[in-house]
Every structure is written in structure tokens, then in C-alpha cells.
Design a protein around this motif. Structure first.
Motif, PDB file in Angstrom:
ATOM      1  N   PHE A  86       1.091  -1.240  -0.093  1.00  0.00           N
ATOM      2  CA  PHE A  86      -0.088  -0.237   0.324  1.00  0.00           C
ATOM      3  C   PHE A  86       1.064   0.989   0.226  1.00  0.00           C
ATOM      4  O   PHE A  86       0.549   2.323  -0.052  1.00  0.00           O
ATOM      5  CB  PHE A  86      -1.211   0.026   0.891  1.00  0.00           C
ATOM      6  CG  PHE A  86      -2.267   1.248   1.009  1.00  0.00           C
ATOM      7  CD1 PHE A  86      -3.479   1.267   0.385  1.00  0.00           C
ATOM      8  CD2 PHE A  86      -2.407   2.188   2.118  1.00  0.00           C
ATOM      9  CE1 PHE A  86      -3.603   1.781  -0.201  1.00  0.00           C
ATOM     10  CE2 PHE A  86      -2.940   3.282   1.986  1.00  0.00           C
ATOM     11  CZ  PHE A  86      -4.413   2.768   1.452  1.00  0.00           C
ATOM     12  N   ASP A  87       1.428   1.760  -0.150  1.00  0.00           N
ATOM     13  CA  ASP A  87       3.144   2.111   0.905  1.00  0.00           C
ATOM     14  C   ASP A  87       3.485   2.292  -0.566  1.00  0.00           C
ATOM     15  O   ASP A  87       3.663   3.670  -1.008  1.00  0.00           O
ATOM     16  CB  ASP A  87       4.249   1.882   1.509  1.00  0.00           C
ATOM     17  CG  ASP A  87       3.447   1.392   2.581  1.00  0.00           C
ATOM     18  OD1 ASP A  87       3.438   1.725   3.563  1.00  0.00           O
ATOM     19  OD2 ASP A  87       3.166   0.203   2.666  1.00  0.00           O
ATOM     20  N   ILE A  88       3.212   2.144  -1.029  1.00  0.00           N
ATOM     21  CA  ILE A  88       4.213   1.501  -3.380  1.00  0.00           C
ATOM     22  C   ILE A  88       3.327   2.240  -3.631  1.00  0.00           C
ATOM     23  O   ILE A  88       2.856   3.402  -3.971  1.00  0.00           O
ATOM     24  CB  ILE A  88       4.639   0.752  -3.727  1.00  0.00           C
ATOM     25  CG1 ILE A  88       5.958   0.057  -2.609  1.00  0.00           C
ATOM     26  CG2 ILE A  88       4.747   0.344  -5.042  1.00  0.00           C
ATOM     27  CD1 ILE A  88       6.288  -1.229  -3.262  1.00  0.00           C
ATOM     28  N   TYR A  89       1.621   1.697  -3.764  1.00  0.00           N
ATOM     29  CA  TYR A  89       1.096   2.258  -4.046  1.00  0.00           C
ATOM     30  C   TYR A  89       0.598   3.670  -3.950  1.00  0.00           C
ATOM     31  O   TYR A  89       0.216   4.392  -4.519  1.00  0.00           O
ATOM     32  CB  TYR A  89      -0.587   1.432  -4.400  1.00  0.00           C
ATOM     33  CG  TYR A  89      -2.232   1.215  -4.169  1.00  0.00           C
ATOM     34  CD1 TYR A  89      -2.209   1.256  -5.564  1.00  0.00           C
ATOM     35  CD2 TYR A  89      -2.726   2.546  -3.468  1.00  0.00           C
ATOM     36  CE1 TYR A  89      -3.500   1.866  -6.257  1.00  0.00           C
ATOM     37  CE2 TYR A  89      -4.191   3.305  -3.673  1.00  0.00           C
ATOM     38  CZ  TYR A  89      -4.574   2.420  -5.231  1.00  0.00           C
ATOM     39  OH  TYR A  89      -5.755   3.241  -5.755  1.00  0.00           O
TER      40      TYR A  89
ATOM     41  N   ASP B 130       7.751   1.458  -8.823  1.00  0.00           N
ATOM     42  CA  ASP B 130       6.871  -0.590  -9.266  1.00  0.00           C
ATOM     43  C   ASP B 130       5.344   0.016  -8.578  1.00  0.00           C
ATOM     44  O   ASP B 130       4.843   0.251  -8.408  1.00  0.00           O
ATOM     45  CB  ASP B 130       7.930  -0.990  -7.893  1.00  0.00           C
ATOM     46  CG  ASP B 130       9.431  -0.888  -7.253  1.00  0.00           C
ATOM     47  OD1 ASP B 130       9.487  -1.644  -8.980  1.00  0.00           O
ATOM     48  OD2 ASP B 130      10.300  -0.324  -7.137  1.00  0.00           O
ATOM     49  N   SER B 131       4.897  -1.771  -8.744  1.00  0.00           N
ATOM     50  CA  SER B 131       3.796  -2.140  -7.980  1.00  0.00           C
ATOM     51  C   SER B 131       3.659  -2.972  -7.021  1.00  0.00           C
ATOM     52  O   SER B 131       4.079  -3.690  -6.934  1.00  0.00           O
ATOM     53  CB  SER B 131       3.205  -2.528  -9.604  1.00  0.00           C
ATOM     54  OG  SER B 131       1.644  -2.494  -9.484  1.00  0.00           O
TER      55      SER B 131
ATOM     56  N   GLN C  28       9.685   4.667  -1.139  1.00  0.00           N
ATOM     57  CA  GLN C  28      11.119   4.503  -2.073  1.00  0.00           C
ATOM     58  C   GLN C  28      11.892   3.577  -2.202  1.00  0.00           C
ATOM     59  O   GLN C  28      12.775   3.472  -3.222  1.00  0.00           O
ATOM     60  CB  GLN C  28      12.409   5.490  -0.528  1.00  0.00           C
ATOM     61  CG  GLN C  28      12.531   6.767  -0.666  1.00  0.00           C
ATOM     62  CD  GLN C  28      13.054   7.346   1.507  1.00  0.00           C
ATOM     63  OE1 GLN C  28      13.816   6.975   1.582  1.00  0.00           O
ATOM     64  NE2 GLN C  28      12.689   8.757   1.283  1.00  0.00           N
ATOM     65  N   ARG C  29      12.035   3.136  -1.518  1.00  0.00           N
ATOM     66  CA  ARG C  29      13.086   1.271  -1.833  1.00  0.00           C
ATOM     67  C   ARG C  29      12.117   1.004  -3.033  1.00  0.00           C
ATOM     68  O   ARG C  29      12.713   0.126  -3.459  1.00  0.00           O
ATOM     69  CB  ARG C  29      13.205   0.250  -0.170  1.00  0.00           C
ATOM     70  CG  ARG C  29      13.970  -0.482  -0.706  1.00  0.00           C
ATOM     71  CD  ARG C  29      15.130  -0.594  -1.291  1.00  0.00           C
ATOM     72  NE  ARG C  29      16.171  -1.228  -2.006  1.00  0.00           N
ATOM     73  CZ  ARG C  29      14.992  -2.638  -2.591  1.00  0.00           C
ATOM     74  NH1 ARG C  29      14.358  -1.814  -3.925  1.00  0.00           N
ATOM     75  NH2 ARG C  29      15.810  -3.945  -3.393  1.00  0.00           N
ATOM     76  N   GLY C  30      10.922   0.885  -2.630  1.00  0.00           N
ATOM     77  CA  GLY C  30      10.492   0.048  -4.011  1.00  0.00           C
ATOM     78  C   GLY C  30      10.690  -1.477  -3.639  1.00  0.00           C
ATOM     79  O   GLY C  30      10.477  -2.262  -2.937  1.00  0.00           O
ATOM     80  N   LYS C  31      10.171  -2.122  -5.354  1.00  0.00           N
ATOM     81  CA  LYS C  31      10.638  -3.317  -4.973  1.00  0.00           C
ATOM     82  C   LYS C  31      12.070  -4.156  -5.910  1.00  0.00           C
ATOM     83  O   LYS C  31      12.450  -3.031  -6.637  1.00  0.00           O
ATOM     84  CB  LYS C  31       9.308  -4.464  -5.695  1.00  0.00           C
ATOM     85  CG  LYS C  31       8.362  -3.939  -5.169  1.00  0.00           C
ATOM     86  CD  LYS C  31       6.931  -5.363  -4.999  1.00  0.00           C
ATOM     87  CE  LYS C  31       6.537  -5.157  -3.796  1.00  0.00           C
ATOM     88  NZ  LYS C  31       4.422  -5.751  -4.623  1.00  0.00           N
TER      89      LYS C  31
END
Lengths: 734, 734
Positions: free
Chosen positions: B34-37, B60-61, B360-363
Motif C-alpha cells: 500500500f505504501d508503494i501504491y 513499482d507496483s 522509496q525502496r520499492g521492489k
């Protein structure tokens, strides 16, 4: 004269097809992304008795933010229409245009047009349509453009961005967003209905696939639809695999189409009191591929087998090549690998191969084998090399090579102390559906596929201009191959044993590694003969009961010239299913079973798929080993035709290629050949030198002759085959 | 008695908050998703003069298919409500329930409840609400459950699945889907309007953020809104950074809220002929964090600086910590790192720190530095260690550790032949916005951050129980630190030089590596003093003009006891902005500039952000180096209080912690302290032994005394500070 006519005709067709614009625009996206997206959509359509039934491996996602650009040199200013799926901006030479323009003006001269698109729900995609400025696979894309600026506003001049050419499915209608992509449908009716319960069972005459449409639906209450590949399944309201429950409250009669397409021959239609409908029909849903390959022979049963195989395969050819239409409808790599091969001898639909390969692989990081199955990772590599061999499409190999590398790195990272692969947490060692098949220890079959995949890596590394990689993989493949023979070849058994446990050979001999060793050409001629005798034609070695592994078993026998034996096996096995009333071929067939036992699998009475892609292998065997057509250089630049009647009186058929078909007719007296592509070698076994008008006949070994086939010409050869023909020799177990 | 009352009150509040259920359910998802989204959603709200302006790094997703499960042991059967965002199935003990149930019955006994959710557009999320069966972070999730079956239908018994505990933002309303998450708003009015063109300019009194609402809008034509952080910007219709164009055709008067929130103080409202409106107002949008930290002193200007800093920081604290509210509104790692530190001395909002770090870090895979900036990757590591230090939340470190490893692997893979980092294609070496700052060769500042990040890796490896990793990173850190001093320390200059080019030291000395070396405690005491003199307090070394690097410069000076000097600098620098009418602090401030020069940046007349998070550093400096509160063990289990008036008559304030506040009052005669957490050491410099009732005073070195602070108690200490106080010593350049 003929050629000139053809060129003229093609020119006219080209003009007709593109009345407005000089070039053809299509929707484009980051390569592979729509494949991943659409395979998610497709694979998530699976239900089991009304429950959503998704895959158990990682589903990847498209890049949600993608930059597209191309440079154009325009002789005249141009008005360009923009269609975008997503939130976007447009830049000409790096200068943003305000808002979300639908039409832009590009001045004459050299200009760079860029669009940057964000879309979380669907694949970011653009369709650009000007007179000369159009979107196609020549556009460049990236998911990180790294266009930062310094404090003065200057854009970074040292770019580290990797741009790759755009992906496309040649969707050429700008008004239809890629996310709306659907296979076409056509209305069809049931051939028979029969009262059952408060409703009736509709029989659509044969295995089929589509959306049930209920006509004149009305009332309040529940309507239940039970689907069956067999009548027994449709009637079994508590055990059928798929169903629809509709809770209705409809005052006025209306037609209603079910939301999900299903596989069935029979539909059991059960309205509750209070619900009524006039009738049901279906919307048959299909992939609009062209049936290019063909086969016909003097044997009517074989012709039926070929036709039902082709229908089975067409049903399983959808947005991607899937396993079976009733249950999973998933993209399984081992299943798809066989579909690729069947496809090369039927539709020759290269896009569906590419899509399926891209969908299977998904994205980095690799966290599991493809479909979680070790063998299925390997089939994926093999599929890419075959794709190149049949189509000659080097660009795709280059595009996909980075994802090949990362998958191979994952696999290499899972070797044990002996440099071999064995089960590790998360691995599914599948091999085949077979009772008591051991997956313990270091299974020889997996090492064999591993070696073949490394050979594929070496070949693809060369195609992708990675000389170091080619060298590395080549060395690794050679070392592994040597190790396989050192560790698994049993001189007493004259065969590869099934596995090693605790660093020791097991006693077990199975067909798998041995049959693959034959058509991988890993054995010496002596080993081949020994394996044929001691394994393939040895009834003491556990039998194969899936068409899946029968595919390779029969291929191995064909590769050794046993076409006559294989023909009988085909008639027994696939003919056996036809005799039981099959209208498409099954996931598994064991002739020893009786009645409804044939419908059961996975502990469920109707668990078995009665329309499974891997059931369709006769398409491949008949094209490759009877008509005998096979490429010897990528994309059929060169190829061989080695017709083998295998006991038939005559046969004729077509094998498709990227540039047109290769037609073969063969009887015991005459061979007729014509080809639209490359340069072929027709190989003929004849007691006397064959006679062919206007072409030379070369004797390449005793009694074997060769005729060079040039494209566009027709060849008719009289010959005198030995009797019994090679391949009609009785095999040693008959 | 007081405490008992408090406990009772807390108990009552707890009951009121949870009237129906014993435990609190929340929406859960795969951790980090959810953070990335949501960061994608937020960062894609940037526009520049009406053009969509997305980030230039990889977005990222979320995982599109996620499995959630938990085992429960129920003493009684339970009805459980299910809320799901996505297509889903529900299983009890592995048995699927048909359809998409909204309420299920779980029998008494031990049961496993699983939900599997597919959602491409939004994050797959579930909210489970029974009496005891509720969704929270104790649930386990995976994006690949690997639950295959064999031919008999038996589920695989050898699982290789990695389950991790669910993520949550404590969204506790089941009827509000996570994708609908929005910050709250409150209506506010302009304080003044002034005619301009065909409309007027509205002044909202100070820098603010929100949605403009147009009241009584009517007519046909265009309405233009030009936003300005300054009046000049709002009036500059062709150069202002953000605007809204609305093409209207409204017959009946209606109110209309702009779709995107904007930063502004002034809004220039320009209706075309044919368009009219009654007025405009705004919906102020804010993060509902609590202002827990405080600071007040005898210096009114300093108090104003503190208040404006806190307002600046609050405006930039949104779904995530962002850089500035007008332009980017992006999650920049270097900016956010400072926000984390400011946050620990103001809101102490741990969730926003975690969200920002995850976003920030994403995937994986890592394809670039965070925000493409080398230094920003390093700040990310540092942010995690600080988070642990201030909150004691070891679980988060463990959860994020795999993503720390993969980022560090990426960085390690970019070392040059000397084992150092230098520019490679795709890298942005940022350091600071500064003229003529060389990024060539091996820049010492980057190596210093690299070493500190490796130290962080070693510490976090230990917390994540990776002993091998801890050892490896520790060795790597030590080797790099030694190399930095060997290669960059210049004995003549008594400082670290800026860079090495072609394996040779450059002549250049900058502040960056030297000031970080001080508060990283990398220097010997002698080196520290030399660096202070030769670099920090040396006007010949290029000055810093961004609050961003002033943060660290002043921190370094405070760390050396120069509070008095720093106080003056703060008053000059931040007070300088206030004198120019600032209502929030800026992205950059150069006192040498004049008038509207202050508004320009990036080559654009209004390019500069006038409300930038990194402008708010006094919050941090005053809390940490004046009130002097700092944890010495994770989560304030132990901490120190070292008040330093820096020349003030008195000061008082609160420093928040996870378990309550630490309050400090300090004058030249008395220190008063109370704390709700851990065990503190109050350090006092006094000419005579301080007097404190009911507690022991220990002299730890000559004239330095220590009082142990226990939680829940109030301390009042009379002391006798030396004059001038330590820190009031005139620095050698004054």
C-alpha cells in the motif's frame, strides 16, 4: 509474369488495407507488459464450483509509468492524433504541452515526440496516428528515463537509461483501448435438449467453449447452470467442476449472457420455481488464428484423429496457449512448449508463441521456477530456441535474453554439491502425472533438461551478441552432459537410470530421460538402439498414460524411423479415445479404465480435462515425421522434407512457415512437393533413382536420394520405395 | 492516585473506542504494497503549468495476487464479516466457499481462515471482523503460495513458501476501501482579496496547501486559476508554476472543487467573459499527526523560527514525507532523511517514517539508486537505523532487511577498481544544489556515506539475526573507513579533500565530507578540531546556501558544542527569511540575493519552493542540541539530556518518544525534567554540585554532573553554570 502479378496484387491489397494512412499504427506499450497483464486477466478467470481459483505462483505486473518516444524527420508539418490509455503528458523536443492534448501539430524538420503515461489499473499504452508519424515497434520505451535537471534547469547530459523497442499485438483500432481486448465470439445453438429436473440438459454436439446466453429470462429466484464436458458431469449438480448460480429478480423478459466463458459439451439448465426462460444458446469464443497446416491420408481413422487434434488444439489456443479449457485455463510452460511445436505445424501463429513465452516468464526477480515447476523452467528455454528455429526472429531472442539470463542465474544458484539439481523447498518436480513416480534425489530427467537449456543459453547468447555468455554456457552445458553420462548411464541396463539418491544410482529405469536423450541426440548410435530396445519398446518399464509424455515417447520412436509402429500406436491411443466418443482429446487416457472412470482425476469424479492441448500431438508428429518437414536453418531458410508413409497408402498436407506453406503429397509411387520459402532438401529412399523433371537427383547414400527444392516451383517425383519401407519394420516387441 | 486516575481514564477511553469488538481490526495487505501504491498515487499528482509531471525513476507496483491467512482457536463458533478490495476466494481449512461470501461462520476449535485476493488496479486488501477473528498485522501473507496438488488431488506437503506478516496503516473503517484513502480537509477562507485583471487575487495569509473551491460558479467559457507562493507568482500568468484551466458550460450556479490540491498563499482568479463566480475559498488538506514536540525560549525570534519551521514541516508531512509542497511533492530520500529526524523531535509519527522508507525502496530488482541519486541510496540506509534508534521497532528492521541487502548488493556491484564509488551511467551524484560543485572522479562525500551505510547494514544484519551478514558488512565498513582516511585525508590541509581524479587527490576542500565526518564520529579529537577550524569556520571554503546542507553543517557544529555560534547562525539564516516575509521556510536561501531573485531557481522565475521540508531543521537542532535529548538505547530505553542554552536566558520544551514525552526546562539557575519513558541521564555542567531533591548527583568528570532520571518522576535541579557556558565560547572566526 506470375511473380509480377503477385506483386501487383499485393500492392493493391496493401492500398486497400490502409486507405487513409501510409503506414499502419498500432497500440504500443513496454514490451512484455501487455502479455503479463492479459495473462493475469485470463488466468484469473478460473473458477471451481463458483469459487474464484487463481494461480499459486507470483503474478507480475506491468510497469505503471512508461516513457515512449521517437524521433521523426518531417518534410512537411503534420497533424497527429494521440490516443492514450492512462494519465499522460506530451513533449515535443522535451517541451511539455499543457493538459492532455488529443491532437498536436508537429512542424517540419527533425523532432522528438515523447509521451509519458501512468496507469496502475491497465497497461500504459499509446496510439499515435499522423500521416507519417505513427506508433509501432520502432518506438523506444523505458520505465525509468532518469531525466533529472541541475539547479540551473539543465537536463542531465549523461544518460544511463536503457531504452528498448516497444511491444505491440498489432491492435490497430485507436478507439478500442488495449484493456478492452477480447477474443471474438460467434452465436451457436445446442443440437439437442433433454428434460432434466425442473429444466433440461442442452447438448452442443461436441466439446466447445464460450458464454452461455439465456434467452427470455424472467422471474424471481435462482437459476443454476451446471456445465459438463460429459453428460454425467452436467447432471452431477454436486460434483460438476464448473457452474453458474444467478440470483434473479427480473420483471421483464430479457436475454442474459454469463460473465465467464466456460468449457462444455452439455449444459444442465435448472431454474427454480419463479424463474423461467425461453431457451439457451452460446457465444462460441475463439482465437482468430488461420488453420494453415493440413493432413489427409488413405487412413480415415487417422484423418479423424488429425481433425479432432486440430480442433482440440484450436480450443486451447486462446489469448495464450493454455493447458485445457475446462479447469485451469492457465499458461503452463510444459504444456505450452508442446503447443508451440503443434502450432508450427498448424497455425504458425508466431505472436501467440511470443505472448505465451513472455507471460510465463513475467518479471525479475525470479522467486520460483516457472509455474513453480523445475522441468517447466527448462521447457521455457527450449521454447525460445524452437521459436527462433521455426521463425528466424532473432530480435525476439535478443529482447528476451536478459530474462533468460536471470532465470538461468536463479537455476544455477540451486545446484547441489554435485552440481546437480534436486528438490529444494518451493520446487515442484513434475515430470508427468504417473503413479509412484519418484521425485527424490537427483532425477536424471531434470539434469537432461538442464543440459539442454544450457545449450539453448549458449545459442541464444550468440544471437544476443554476448560472446562471453555463449562461451560460459557452452562450457557449462558440455560439463553437465558429460556428468550425466558418467553418473546415470548404467552399462548393465544399457539405459539412463531414473535418479541418484545419496550419491548412488537407483535401480529404477523410466522412459523420461531415455526418450529425451534420443531426440536431443545425446546418445551414441549404439546407445540409441539399446535404449529403444531396453526402454522404449520394453513393456516392463512403466507405461506412460498421459498424451503429454506420449508426445515425446512417440517422437523418440519417430526420430528412430519407427513411423509404422507409431502410426499403430496413434491409432490405438487416440483412436481409442475416439471410440469412447471423444470429440476432443484428453488430459489423460488409460485404455485399462472403464466407463466413467475415464472422467475422474485428482480424486474428483469429473476432475479430468477432456480437452487438453497436450492431447493434440498427432498434429506435430504427422507434420514433422510423416510429411517429414523440418527447418534446418532459422526461419526455414533451409529445411528438409523426408516423407515417411509409415504404412499409409498415401498422404498429403501442408506445413506452414513465416513466408508461406510447404506442400507435400506422397504415395508409394510418387512424391509431389512445392514450397513458398527457402531452399529445401527432399530426401527419398528408393530402390531405383527417382525421376524428377527439371531438377537434379543426387544419391547421398546407398538408396537415399536428395532433390533440391526451390521456392515457387512444383516438383513431381516418381520413385520406387523399398518394401517394407523403412519404418515399417516390425519392432522387436510386436 | 494520579496514576490510578490516568489508568482508569485510559481504560474508559479504550472501551469507548471499541464498543462492539474486543480487538481492533484493520485493513491489511502484503507489507509495503500500500505504501508503494499510495506513493505512486501521491507522486503522480504533480503538474507543471497544467502538464502531468511524473517521476523519472522506476515506479513499482503492488503484488496483484496475494494470499492471506491466520489460524484461530475458537472456544465458540463465530460469525465473521469479510470486506475485500479485489476479486477473492475464502477457504476454511483449505476448503473453498462458493462465490464471494460477505459473512461466514467459523465453528469452534482450531481453524485456518484464508483469503486470496486479486486486484490489478488497487492493492489486494482484506478486512476481517468477528468477535475474536480479526485482521491485523499478525496475519500471514504471501504472493506465491505454491499450493500445488498431485494427480490424486493431494496438496503438496513440502512447502517452500515464504510467509510474512501483513502490512497495515491501521485503517479501521471496513466500509472505506484502502484505495479511497485521503488526507482530511478543513474549510478555510482567504484573508484578503484584491482586484486584478477581470478577476482578483486572493491572499490566504500564509503559505498553505489544499483544494481551491469556487462558489457559485456559472457561465460558459474558461476559468483560469494561477497559484502563487508569492503574489508575484500568482500574478505571472505565463510563468507561475501551477495553474488550473477549467472550460465551463454551467447553466445553474454551483460550487466546484479543483481536482488537485495545490500549494499557495495567493490565488489569481481569472474568469473569462461569460463566466462568473461568487467567491473562492479553500479546503486545507493536512496530515492528522499530533504536534507533540515543543520549544519555547527567552528569544522571541527563535520561537518564531521554531513555529514557522514546525508549520513548514507539517505542510510537508503528508501521506509521506515529501520535499516541498508546490512543485515536486515527491518522496526524495535525502529530503526525507532529514524529515525523519525532525519528526522524532516533533510528531514522533513512526508510521509516516515506515511508509516513506518502504515507498522509496520499492521492489526488487534494483535498477537504479533511490531517486536515481547515489547519496540518496545511502540516506535510506541511515534512515532505517535512526528509525530503530528512536522507536526500538526491531520487527520493521527485520522485515525490510531483505530489501536492504538487495540494494547494498546493487551498490557493491558498482565499485570501481579501487573499491570506491564514482559516477556510472544512470547515477546522479547530487550532494547539494551548489554552483561549480564537482561530481567528477571518486567523491569523498559518497564514500563516507557508503561506509556509514555499511555500518548500518552490519547493525541491521545483527537485528535480523544474520550473523554472517553482520560480519561481512562490518569488515567491509572497517576496510572502507580506513581507505577513506588513507586516500582523502590531507595532512597539509588538515581536512578530507573533496575528491580523487585519476587516482590522485584533488586540491579542492568542501564542507560535505568534513562535516559528516564530525557527527559520524569518524575523526580523532585532533582531526575534529582541525576540521572545525580549517573547514567549518573557514569562510574561504565555499559557503552552503541550502537549508538542506546547513542542517548538517550546524549539526556538526552543535556536536562540537558550538550551540552559541549556531544560535546566531540560525537567527541570521532562518531569521533572514522571516525578515523577507517568509511564512514557511525555503528550498534555498542566499542572503546575498535581492527581491524577486529569491523566488527564482532552475532557470525559472518562480522555480524555487518556498515551503521545503529541509527548511525546517531548527526543529531538530533545538530538540537534540539545545533541549539536548537523545536516545542512547533503541526506543529511549536509555537516553541522555544535555541541556545547552547556547546563550538563551531560558528555554523549555518537550521531546516525544514512543511511550510519552520528555519535558525539559532550563534556565541559568534551574533545570526541570520529567519523562514518561526509559531511564535517562541528565548531564549538567556546573561550578558547584547541583542540588536535587530525592535523587543522587554524581560528578562524572570535573564540573560535569549526572542525575539519573526515572520515568514518571519530576526533577528540579538548582545549578550554577560556568560563565560563559560551554558553547558560548567565541568561535575562532568570530
Amino acid at each position: 509474369m506470375k511473380n509480377l502479378k503477385k506483386i501487383l496484387l499485393l500492392s493493391i491489397l496493401a492500398c486497400l488495407a490502409l486507405p487513409t494512412f501510409a503506414q499502419k499504427a498500432s497500440w504500443i506499450w513496454y514490451p512484455g507488459d501487455f502479455d503479463i497483464y492479459m495473462s493475469n486477466v485470463m488466468q484469473n478467470r478460473r473458477t471451481e464450483r463458483g469459487s474464484f481459483f487463481p494461480v499459486f505462483w507470483k503474478m507480475d505486473s506491468h510497469y505503471v509509468l512508461v516513457d515512449f518516444h521517437k524521433e521523426f524527420n518531417l518534410s512537411q508539418p503534420e497533424e497527429v492524433k494521440l490516443f492514450v490509455e492512462g494519465t499522460y503528458n506530451v513533449k515535443i523536443n522535451g517541451q511539455a504541452i499543457s493538459g492532455f492534448p488529443k491532437t498536436i501539430q508537429i512542424p517540419a524538420g527533425k523532432h522528438k515526440l515523447s509521451l509519458k503515461v501512468y496507469n496502475q489499473a491497465h497497461v500504459p499504452a499509446v496510439f499515435v496516428q499522423g500521416k507519417t508519424v505513427i506508433s509501432d515497434e520502432t518506438w523506444l520505451t523505458t520505465f525509468e528515463d532518469k531525466e533529472w535537471i541541475d539547479a540551473s534547469g539543465k537536463t542531465s547530459d549523461k544518460s544511463g537509461t536503457t531504452f528498448v523497442s516497444a511491444g505491440s499485438w498489432n491492435l490497430s483500432d485507436p478507439t478500442k483501448l488495449p484493456s478492452q481486448y477480447k477474443l471474438p465470439t460467434v452465436a451457436q445453438s445446442a443440437v439437442k435438449t433433454e428434460k432434466a429436473g425442473t429444466g433440461y440438459v442442452a447438448d452442443f454436439g461436441k466439446e466447445t467453449f464460450g458464454f452461455i446466453k439465456v434467452h427470455g429470462l424472467k422471474g424471481k429466484g435462482r437459476l443454476s447452470l451446471y456445465y459438463g464436458e460429459s453428460k454425467e458431469e452436467a447432471l452431477s449438480t454436486d460434483k460438476c467442476e464448473t457452474l453458474d448460480y444467478l440470483d434473479l429478480d427480473i420483471a421483464q423478459k430479457k436475454d442474459s449472457v454469463m460473465p465467464l466463458s466456460k468449457a462444455f459439451r452439455y449444459v444442465n439448465f435448472q431454474p427454480e420455481n419463479g424463474v423461467s426462460a425461453d431457451s439457451i444458446s452460446m457465444l462460441y469464443e475463439y482465437s482468430p488464428v488461420t488453420e494453415r497446416g493440413s493432413f489427409k491420408s488413405s487412413d480415415a481413422e487417422l484423418n479423424k484423429i488429425y481433425d479432432v487434434a486440430k480442433y482440440t488444439f484450436h480450443l486451447n489456443t486462446r489469448e495464450f496457449f493454455i493447458d485445457g479449457i475446462k479447469r485451469d485455463r492457465w499458461v503452463w510452460s510444459g504444456d505450452a512448449y508442446q503447443s508451440y511445436l503443434m502450432n508450427y505445424y498448424s497455425f504458425f501463429d508466431a505472436p501467440t508463441v511470443k505472448r505465451t513465452l513472455l507471460a510465463q516468464r513475467g518479471k525479475d526477480p525470479v522467486t520460483a521456477h516457472i509455474n513453480t515447476i523445475m522441468d517447466y523452467s527448462f521447457y521455457w528455454f527450449l521454447g525460445i530456441y524452437d521459436y527462433y528455429k521455426f521463425t528466424g526472429d532473432q530480435k525476439f531472442v535478443q529482447d528476451v535474453y536478459p530474462r533468460m539470463q536471470s532465470l538461468m542465474t536463479y537455476i544455477d544458484g540451486r545446484k547441489n554439491k554435485n552440481g546437480l539439481l534436486e528438490w529444494m523447498p518451493g520446487d515442484w518436480i513434475f515430470i508427468d502425472w504417473a503413479d509412484k513416480l519418484s521425485k527424490d534425489g537427483e532425477v536424471s530427467f531434470e539434469q537432461l533438461l538442464y543440459a539442454r537449456s544450457l545449450e539453448t543459453m549458449a545459442l541464444c547468447a550468440k544471437l544476443a551478441n554476448d560472446a562471453d555468455g555463449a562461451d560460459k554456457y557452452d562450457k557449462q552445458a558440455k560439463a553437465l552432459k558429460a556428468k550425466i553420462f558418467e553418473l546415470y548411464w548404467n552399462q548393465n541396463k544399457s539405459a539412463l537410470v531414473h535418479s541418484r539418491i545419496d550419491d548412488k544410482q537407483t535401480d529404477n529405469v523410466t522412459r523420461y530421460a531415455n526418450m529425451f536423450g534420443i531426440f536431443f541426440d545425446y546418445f551414441t548410435p549404439e546407445q540409441k538402439l539399446a535404449v529403444k530396445k531396453n526402454v522404449l519398446l520394453n513393456n516392463d518399464v512403466a507405461k506412460i498414460t498421459t498424451p503429454y509424455m506420449r508426445f515425446y515417447e512417440l517422437e523418440a520412436l519417430c526420430a528412430m524411423g519407427e513411423q509404422s509402429y507409431v502410426l499403430k500406436e496413434m491409432k490405438n491411443y487416440w483412436g481409442g479415445m475416439l471410440k469412447l466418443g471423444a470429440t476432443s482429446f484428453w488430459e489423460e487416457y488409460n485404455p485399462d479404465k472403464k466407463g466413467t472412470e475415464h472422467l475422474a482425476m485428482y480424486g474428483r469424479p469429473f476432475g479430468k480435462s477432456l480437452c487438453h492441448a497436450w492431447g493434440a500431438s498427432p498434429i506435430y508428429l504427422l507434420g514433422k515425421y510423416y510429411l517429414g518437414v523440418e527447418p534446418t536453418a532459422p526461419g526455414y531458410e533451409t529445411y528438409t522434407i523426408t516423407p515417411n508413409l509409415g504404412g499409409l497408402e498415401w498422404m498429403e498436407g501442408k506445413v506452414p512457415t513465416a513466408n508461406g506453406d510447404i506442400s507435400v503429397y506422397c504415395s508409394k509411387k510418387e512424391i509431389k512437393v512445392s514450397s513458398a520459402t527457402g531452399t529445401g532438401k527432399l530426401k527419398i529412399t528408393s530402390k531405383t533413382k527417382p525421376v524428377v523433371k527439371g531438377s537434379e537427383v543426387k544419391e547421398v547414400s546407398k538408396g537415399v536420394y536428395e532433390v533440391t527444392i526451390e521456392k515457387g516451383k512444383q516438383y513431381s517425383i516418381k520413385y520406387n520405395p523399398p518394401s517394407p519401407l523403412k519404418g515399417e519394420l516390425k519392432s522387436n516387441t510386436e
